[in-house]
Design an enzyme around this catalytic site. Sequence first.
Site, PDB file in Angstrom:
ATOM      1  N   SER A   6       0.849  -1.196   0.000  1.00 46.30           N
ATOM      2  CA  SER A   6       0.000   0.000   0.000  1.00 46.30           C
ATOM      3  C   SER A   6       0.882   1.243   0.000  1.00 46.30           C
ATOM      4  O   SER A   6       1.736   1.415   0.876  1.00 46.30           O
ATOM      5  CB  SER A   6      -0.890   0.000   1.249  1.00 46.30           C
ATOM      6  N   HIS A  29      -0.893  -1.863  -3.860  1.00 47.70           N
ATOM      7  CA  HIS A  29      -2.256  -1.741  -3.336  1.00 47.70           C
ATOM      8  C   HIS A  29      -2.625  -0.263  -3.360  1.00 47.70           C
ATOM      9  O   HIS A  29      -1.976   0.566  -2.730  1.00 47.70           O
ATOM     10  CB  HIS A  29      -2.282  -2.302  -1.919  1.00 47.70           C
ATOM     11  N   ASP A  31      -5.097   2.524  -2.501  1.00 46.48           N
ATOM     12  CA  ASP A  31      -6.214   2.888  -1.622  1.00 46.48           C
ATOM     13  C   ASP A  31      -6.889   4.156  -2.138  1.00 46.48           C
ATOM     14  O   ASP A  31      -6.264   5.218  -2.204  1.00 46.48           O
ATOM     15  CB  ASP A  31      -5.708   3.144  -0.197  1.00 46.48           C
ATOM     16  N   HIS A  62      -8.242  -0.777  -4.112  1.00 48.56           N
ATOM     17  CA  HIS A  62      -9.163  -0.895  -2.974  1.00 48.56           C
ATOM     18  C   HIS A  62     -10.013   0.372  -2.911  1.00 48.56           C
ATOM     19  O   HIS A  62      -9.535   1.424  -2.487  1.00 48.56           O
ATOM     20  CB  HIS A  62      -8.323  -1.076  -1.699  1.00 48.56           C
ATOM     21  N   GLY A 141      -3.638   4.755   7.207  1.00 45.87           N
ATOM     22  CA  GLY A 141      -2.516   3.836   7.354  1.00 45.87           C
ATOM     23  C   GLY A 141      -1.963   3.922   8.772  1.00 45.87           C
ATOM     24  O   GLY A 141      -2.318   4.820   9.535  1.00 45.87           O
ATOM     25  N   GLY A 142      -1.106   2.971   9.126  1.00 41.39           N
ATOM     26  CA  GLY A 142      -0.379   3.047  10.387  1.00 41.39           C
ATOM     27  C   GLY A 142      -1.156   2.691  11.634  1.00 41.39           C
ATOM     28  O   GLY A 142      -0.733   2.988  12.744  1.00 41.39           O
ATOM     29  N   ASP A 170      -5.750  -6.663   5.151  1.00 39.24           N
ATOM     30  CA  ASP A 170      -5.273  -5.282   4.981  1.00 39.24           C
ATOM     31  C   ASP A 170      -5.351  -4.492   6.283  1.00 39.24           C
ATOM     32  O   ASP A 170      -6.436  -4.284   6.821  1.00 39.24           O
ATOM     33  CB  ASP A 170      -6.160  -4.609   3.913  1.00 39.24           C
ATOM     34  N   GLY A 171      -4.182  -4.049   6.743  1.00 40.42           N
ATOM     35  CA  GLY A 171      -4.137  -3.114   7.865  1.00 40.42           C
ATOM     36  C   GLY A 171      -3.291  -3.603   9.023  1.00 40.42           C
ATOM     37  O   GLY A 171      -3.512  -4.695   9.549  1.00 40.42           O
ATOM     38  N   GLY A 190       1.597  -1.590   4.296  1.00 41.57           N
ATOM     39  CA  GLY A 190       1.801  -0.191   3.949  1.00 41.57           C
ATOM     40  C   GLY A 190       2.929   0.432   4.720  1.00 41.57           C
ATOM     41  O   GLY A 190       4.106   0.328   4.349  1.00 41.57           O
ATOM     42  N   SER A 191       2.589   1.065   5.851  1.00 44.97           N
ATOM     43  CA  SER A 191       3.561   1.905   6.551  1.00 44.97           C
ATOM     44  C   SER A 191       4.805   1.147   7.000  1.00 44.97           C
ATOM     45  O   SER A 191       5.890   1.734   7.069  1.00 44.97           O
ATOM     46  CB  SER A 191       2.900   2.606   7.735  1.00 44.97           C
TER      47      SER A 191
HETATM   48  C1  DX5 Z   1      -6.509   1.466   5.373  1.00 49.53           C
HETATM   49  C2  DX5 Z   1      -5.994   1.033   4.033  1.00 49.53           C
HETATM   50  C3  DX5 Z   1      -4.790   0.170   4.119  1.00 49.53           C
HETATM   51  C4  DX5 Z   1      -3.618   0.817   4.768  1.00 49.53           C
HETATM   52  C5  DX5 Z   1      -2.558  -0.186   5.053  1.00 49.53           C
HETATM   53  O1  DX5 Z   1      -7.717   2.111   5.197  1.00 49.53           O
HETATM   54  O2  DX5 Z   1      -6.979   0.302   3.348  1.00 49.53           O
HETATM   55  O3  DX5 Z   1      -4.452  -0.344   2.844  1.00 49.53           O
HETATM   56  O4  DX5 Z   1      -3.082   1.830   3.998  1.00 49.53           O
HETATM   57  O5  DX5 Z   1      -1.534   0.498   5.675  1.00 49.53           O
HETATM   58  P1  DX5 Z   1      -0.802  -0.044   6.985  1.00 49.53           P
HETATM   59  O6  DX5 Z   1      -0.038  -1.251   6.565  1.00 49.53           O
HETATM   60  O7  DX5 Z   1       0.024   1.104   7.371  1.00 49.53           O
HETATM   61  O8  DX5 Z   1      -1.884  -0.382   7.993  1.00 49.53           O
HETATM   62 ZN    ZN Z   2      -6.397  -0.841   1.549  1.00 48.83          ZN
END
Ligand code: DX5
Ligand code: ZN
Length: 208
Positions: A6, A29, A31, A62, A141-142, A170-171, A190-191
């Site tokens: 992401s 990914h 978002d 997504h 994220g995060g 995811d997340g 993501g982060s």
């Molecule tokens: C949250 C998003 C995720 C998010 C994942 O709404 O759908 O894709 O960016 O990021 P991390 O890995 O930082 O939770």
């Molecule tokens: Zn996502």
Amino acid sequence: MKLSVSILSSVDKKKDINLLNNSGISYFHIDVMDGKFVSHTSLSSSEVIELSKISQKKFDVHLMVEDPLSYIENIKNLINIEYITIHLEIDKDIKNILSKIRKYGFKSGLSIKPNTKVESVIPYLDDIDLILLMSVEPGLGGQTFIEDTTIRLQKLKEIINGKNIALEVDGGINSKTIDKISIADIAVVGSFITTSDNPLEQINKLRV
Ligand code: DX5
Ligand code: ZN
């Protein structure tokens, strides 16, 4: 397990895409947020089209939006999208949108938020190629991985009962939490990757 990175929390999305083009990840990914289904906004369709021009990996899109069809119309000509995923919680004709996604040549995904019953995907099993299980509340994220995702993922595996439907989570996934979703087919990260000084080293730490 495949990795879908992401870029939501990336400071410089183009730079990260260029760097990660040379890694073993499977997808970016993407978002998309509309400020209605979730309070933030991210990535207009023209930004997604711009990013796709530099990506050597397929996109896993997504859509955290109330009105996916109008967005899908704008990106339907992009050939490097593999999955387009919509949310089950929107007040729209879900089957119609899923069939449009397939008609345009993409794989169709359905996402559920942490408080949505896993059984609610059952009416759609013939219409989807992927289930995106949220392990945080969508929107940011995060955040911290929600622990009962592991049991929800196990239930979804039983529900799909061998059907050809990929399970994606995811997340809040990092080198510690990834073991809690080891039965998933795709992990969205993501982060943990994009806020690091050394994203490629972070990917190695995930050991997938
Ligand atoms: C949250 C998003 C995720 C998010 C994942 O709404 O759908 O894709 O960016 O990021 P991390 O890995 O930082 O939770
Ligand atoms: Zn996502």
